[in-house]
Design a protein around this motif. Structure first.
Motif, mmCIF file in Angstrom:
data_model
loop_
_atom_site.group_PDB
_atom_site.id
_atom_site.type_symbol
_atom_site.label_atom_id
_atom_site.label_comp_id
_atom_site.label_asym_id
_atom_site.label_seq_id
_atom_site.Cartn_x
_atom_site.Cartn_y
_atom_site.Cartn_z
ATOM 1 N N PRO A 46 3.578 7.753 1.452
ATOM 2 C CA PRO A 46 3.128 6.388 1.731
ATOM 3 C C PRO A 46 1.808 6.404 2.498
ATOM 4 O O PRO A 46 1.626 7.244 3.389
ATOM 5 N N GLY A 47 0.890 5.537 2.143
ATOM 6 C CA GLY A 47 -0.372 5.424 2.865
ATOM 7 C C GLY A 47 -1.458 6.359 2.384
ATOM 8 O O GLY A 47 -2.576 6.336 2.880
ATOM 9 N N ILE A 48 -1.177 7.197 1.385
ATOM 10 C CA ILE A 48 -2.150 8.195 0.933
ATOM 11 C C ILE A 48 -3.238 7.555 0.062
ATOM 12 O O ILE A 48 -4.346 8.082 -0.052
ATOM 13 N N GLY A 49 -2.932 6.407 -0.568
ATOM 14 C CA GLY A 49 -3.945 5.710 -1.365
ATOM 15 C C GLY A 49 -3.581 5.487 -2.825
ATOM 16 O O GLY A 49 -4.458 5.216 -3.648
ATOM 17 N N LYS A 50 -2.289 5.565 -3.160
ATOM 18 C CA LYS A 50 -1.855 5.414 -4.557
ATOM 19 C C LYS A 50 -2.166 4.021 -5.095
ATOM 20 O O LYS A 50 -2.738 3.876 -6.174
ATOM 21 N N SER A 51 -1.791 2.985 -4.337
ATOM 22 C CA SER A 51 -2.011 1.607 -4.808
ATOM 23 C C SER A 51 -3.499 1.332 -4.929
ATOM 24 O O SER A 51 -3.954 0.696 -5.884
ATOM 25 N N THR A 52 -4.266 1.824 -3.961
ATOM 26 C CA THR A 52 -5.714 1.611 -3.963
ATOM 27 C C THR A 52 -6.335 2.213 -5.218
ATOM 28 O O THR A 52 -7.076 1.547 -5.941
ATOM 29 N N GLU A 101 -9.306 -8.058 -4.255
ATOM 30 C CA GLU A 101 -10.603 -8.725 -4.119
ATOM 31 C C GLU A 101 -11.571 -7.866 -3.319
ATOM 32 O O GLU A 101 -12.754 -7.783 -3.618
ATOM 33 N N ARG A 102 -11.024 -7.212 -2.293
ATOM 34 C CA ARG A 102 -11.868 -6.332 -1.488
ATOM 35 C C ARG A 102 -12.398 -5.166 -2.326
ATOM 36 O O ARG A 102 -13.515 -4.695 -2.134
ATOM 37 N N LEU A 103 -11.569 -4.706 -3.275
ATOM 38 C CA LEU A 103 -11.984 -3.585 -4.125
ATOM 39 C C LEU A 103 -12.807 -4.049 -5.321
ATOM 40 O O LEU A 103 -13.267 -3.226 -6.112
ATOM 41 N N GLY A 111 5.317 6.677 -7.423
ATOM 42 C CA GLY A 111 6.540 7.150 -6.770
ATOM 43 C C GLY A 111 6.218 7.657 -5.383
ATOM 44 O O GLY A 111 5.329 8.482 -5.214
ATOM 45 N N HIS A 112 6.928 7.123 -4.381
ATOM 46 C CA HIS A 112 6.686 7.581 -3.006
ATOM 47 C C HIS A 112 7.424 8.875 -2.737
ATOM 48 O O HIS A 112 8.605 8.989 -3.058
ATOM 49 N N VAL A 113 6.738 9.794 -2.137
ATOM 50 C CA VAL A 113 7.381 11.012 -1.656
ATOM 51 C C VAL A 113 7.697 10.741 -0.190
ATOM 52 O O VAL A 113 6.800 10.426 0.581
ATOM 53 N N MET A 136 -11.426 8.456 0.994
ATOM 54 C CA MET A 136 -10.969 7.084 1.204
ATOM 55 C C MET A 136 -12.016 6.365 2.042
ATOM 56 O O MET A 136 -12.299 6.770 3.160
ATOM 57 N N THR A 137 -12.620 5.324 1.487
ATOM 58 C CA THR A 137 -13.643 4.574 2.212
ATOM 59 C C THR A 137 -13.175 3.128 2.354
ATOM 60 O O THR A 137 -12.130 2.766 1.806
ATOM 61 N N THR A 138 -13.952 2.307 3.029
ATOM 62 C CA THR A 138 -13.568 0.898 3.166
ATOM 63 C C THR A 138 -13.640 0.204 1.801
ATOM 64 O O THR A 138 -13.003 -0.812 1.589
ATOM 65 N N GLY A 139 -14.386 0.782 0.877
ATOM 66 C CA GLY A 139 -14.478 0.224 -0.469
ATOM 67 C C GLY A 139 -13.559 0.908 -1.456
ATOM 68 O O GLY A 139 -13.813 0.888 -2.657
ATOM 69 N N GLY A 140 -12.519 1.573 -0.972
ATOM 70 C CA GLY A 140 -11.553 2.231 -1.846
ATOM 71 C C GLY A 140 -11.801 3.719 -1.977
ATOM 72 O O GLY A 140 -12.521 4.321 -1.176
ATOM 73 N N MET A 141 -11.194 4.331 -2.996
ATOM 74 C CA MET A 141 -11.297 5.785 -3.202
ATOM 75 C C MET A 141 -12.594 6.094 -3.915
ATOM 76 O O MET A 141 -12.829 5.610 -5.019
HETATM 77 P P1 TYD Z 1 -2.541 2.525 -0.083
HETATM 78 O O1 TYD Z 1 -3.251 2.513 -1.376
HETATM 79 O O2 TYD Z 1 -1.804 1.293 0.312
HETATM 80 O O3 TYD Z 1 -1.521 3.750 -0.024
HETATM 81 P P2 TYD Z 1 -0.148 3.964 -0.832
HETATM 82 O O4 TYD Z 1 -0.083 2.979 -1.942
HETATM 83 O O5 TYD Z 1 -0.206 5.388 -1.290
HETATM 84 O O6 TYD Z 1 0.957 3.769 0.144
HETATM 85 O O7 TYD Z 1 -3.673 2.835 1.001
HETATM 86 C C1 TYD Z 1 -3.397 3.468 2.193
HETATM 87 C C2 TYD Z 1 -4.407 3.239 3.277
HETATM 88 O O8 TYD Z 1 -5.711 3.200 2.834
HETATM 89 C C3 TYD Z 1 -4.169 1.945 4.000
HETATM 90 O O9 TYD Z 1 -3.708 2.297 5.303
HETATM 91 C C4 TYD Z 1 -5.503 1.289 4.112
HETATM 92 C C5 TYD Z 1 -6.467 2.288 3.590
HETATM 93 N N1 TYD Z 1 -7.504 1.702 2.741
HETATM 94 C C6 TYD Z 1 -8.830 2.063 2.951
HETATM 95 O O10 TYD Z 1 -9.164 2.853 3.839
HETATM 96 N N2 TYD Z 1 -9.800 1.520 2.143
HETATM 97 C C7 TYD Z 1 -9.494 0.645 1.151
HETATM 98 O O11 TYD Z 1 -10.418 0.171 0.440
HETATM 99 C C8 TYD Z 1 -8.133 0.283 0.956
HETATM 100 C C9 TYD Z 1 -7.752 -0.671 -0.120
HETATM 101 C C10 TYD Z 1 -7.172 0.846 1.762
#
Ligand code: TYD
Ligand code: MG
Length: 442
Positions: free
Chosen positions: A97-103, A136-138, A211-213, A262-267
């Motif tokens: 969780p939090g690694i960036g999968k959804s992003t 929207e942010r992405l 899938g979350h590990v 991982m940046t503020t604008g996504g991966m």
């Molecule tokens: P997330 O994609 O939610 O992880 P997962 O789906 O694997 O659980 O993203 C995890 C972290 O990334 C979240 O704490 C916020 C950060 N983040 C950024 O640094 N930049 C971004 O543009 C976005 C969308 C998220």
């Protein structure tokens, strides 16, 4: 007439019994044995089901699946997928969780939309307004279709009716497959995935499952569905970067890696991973060696670190991270026996800097030289990278794709590569571990 027989089947665990029982002999459930009437095997005279001909195709009559690949729009992801998404193929993206999968998948959704492919995002984890804010942010195209539906049967029907070419399910742990199921249990994750997989294959959608590990294992992990999917990708963290790796791929090579930040604008894809992974390398320190490694098909320069310290124990410790400990043991034995390096009484620590894992046998020489450097307290001169498999006699063996490793070293600040011979190449050629040591500190 065929004989009719009755079997009793436990609806909890599937155990069969020829007689009715109040309690299942296997799982112990009460009142779970249900009668099932079956036709006994037909005799010679029994009427048989009409025989239907087997459908046979030739290779040439089948559609070319390679042509059905769709570039993902992100080169680092195409590398890992083996060229792009495949219609009707199911991909699992696993990670903590939090690694960036959804992003990452929202970004990939945007790329699909930009190519004109309708894309459906099943948001089981977050509310639609949360997903909207992030999307929207992405800068994800507003045509993205979203749903919070997590009933796998309902979703499967939707796939069949509307045939979205690209579908993201975030995550398998939120799926339910039957009315009284609890999301996240093994049965729901497995059955939910099976329903969606079948529907996606029928209509030719590219389906991506998140899938979350989890370390604690409160929810069923991605392992439960790994055998059902065509491709498994893992997203991991290393040296502050995100590494996307192919663990399994029915449509391409496994072992490939892509590197992101991982940046503020996504991966954001990292264009020069060798440079990125070596950025924090200590300079002029003993015990550090640079290896021209190969990850999948990608040459990559990485740092191997070693530390040797006097052991307080009768049998000294060997601590290895990111490498096969048995290979490291062999290299240490060769150093001790062939080069008379005094390792008895020393605890030895060896790791790949930044938390990466390497299976490349070409890393042996870097292990040997980092340990040698640590024990003799002599730093390896700047600008030198090494590669080679170490044999039991102390000989150096050649490695796969040596030419490309030499090229990669040439692009970095480690242009002097010491390794086994290759016809026509101008790198520093050595045939044994002893020669390598002499060449490195020449
Ligand atoms: P997330 O994609 O939610 O992880 P997962 O789906 O694997 O659980 O993203 C995890 C972290 O990334 C979240 O704490 C916020 C950060 N983040 C950024 O640094 N930049 C971004 O543009 C976005 C969308 C998220
Ligand atoms: Mg997520």
């Amino acid at each position: 007439m065929a004989k009719v027989s009755t079997t009793y089947i436990c609806n909890e665990c599937g155990t069969q019994s020829p007689v009715k029982m109040g309690k299942c002999p296997r799982c112990g459930a009460w009142g779970s044995m249900e009668a099932q009437v079956a036709q006994a095997a037909p005799g010679r005279t029994a009427a048989r089901r009409p025989v239907t001909p087997v459908v046979v195709e030739t290779l040439s009559s089948l559609a070319d699946t390679a042509a059905q690949r769709v570039g993902s729009g992100i080169a680092e992801v195409d590398r890992v997928l083996g060229g792009g998404w495949v219609a009707g193929a199911v991909t699992l993206l696993a990670g903590e969780p939090g690694i960036g999968k959804s992003t990452l998948l929202l970004q990939l959704a945007h790329e699909m939309l930009a190519q004109g492919h309708t894309t459906l995002y099943v948001a089981g984890e977050e509310s639609l307004s949360q997903v909207k804010m992030r999307a929207e942010r992405l800068g994800v195209a507003s045509r993205l279709e979203l749903t919070r539906e997590t009933d796998a049967r309902t979703l499967a029907e939707h796939f069949r009716a509307f045939r979205p070419p690209f579908i993201i399910v975030d995550s398998v742990q939120t799926l339910v497959a039957d009315d009284d199921g609890t999301p996240g249990t093994v049965t729901q994750v497995r059955d939910g995935t099976a329903l969606l997989t079948q529907a996606a294959k029928e209509v030719g959608s590219a389906l991506v499952l998140i899938g979350h590990v989890t370390k604690q294992g409160q929810v069923a992990g991605p392992k439960v569905v790994e055998h059902m999917v065509d491709t498994t990708l893992a997203l991991e963290s290393a040296s502050g970067f995100r590494v996307l790796r192919t663990m399994k791929n029915r449509f391409g090579p496994a072992g490939e890696m892509g590197v992101f930040e991982m940046t503020t604008g996504g991966m954001r894809p990292v264009s020069n991973p060798s440079e990125a992974f070596l950025a924090e390398r200590p300079r002029g320190v003993a015990g550090s060696a640079i290896v021209a490694a190969l990850e999948g098909q990608r040459p990559l320069l990485l740092e191997v670190q070693a530390l040797a310290a006097k052991s307080p124990y009768a049998s000294p410790r060997r601590t290895v991270q990111g490498l096969d400990p048995r290979r490291v043991d062999v290299v240490l034995a060769v150093l001790e026996r062939r080069l008379e390096l005094p390792l008895a009484g020393l605890d030895v620590y060896v790791n790949v800097a930044g938390g990466l894992r390497l299976t490349d046998p070409g890393t042996d020489l870097a292990v040997a030289l980092s340990v040698y450097s640590a024990v003799t307290n002599r730093p390896i001169p700047e600008g030198t990278a090494v590669v080679g498999e170490v044999g039991l006699a102390g000989e150096l063996r050649s490695v796969a794709q040596l030419e490309r490793r030499i090229q990669e070293a040439g692009r970095t600040e480690f242009p002097r590569l010491v390794g086994p011979p290759l016809a026509g190449s101008k790198h520093v050629t050595v045939r044994t571990l002893a020669e390598a040591i002499a060449a490195v500190w020449a």
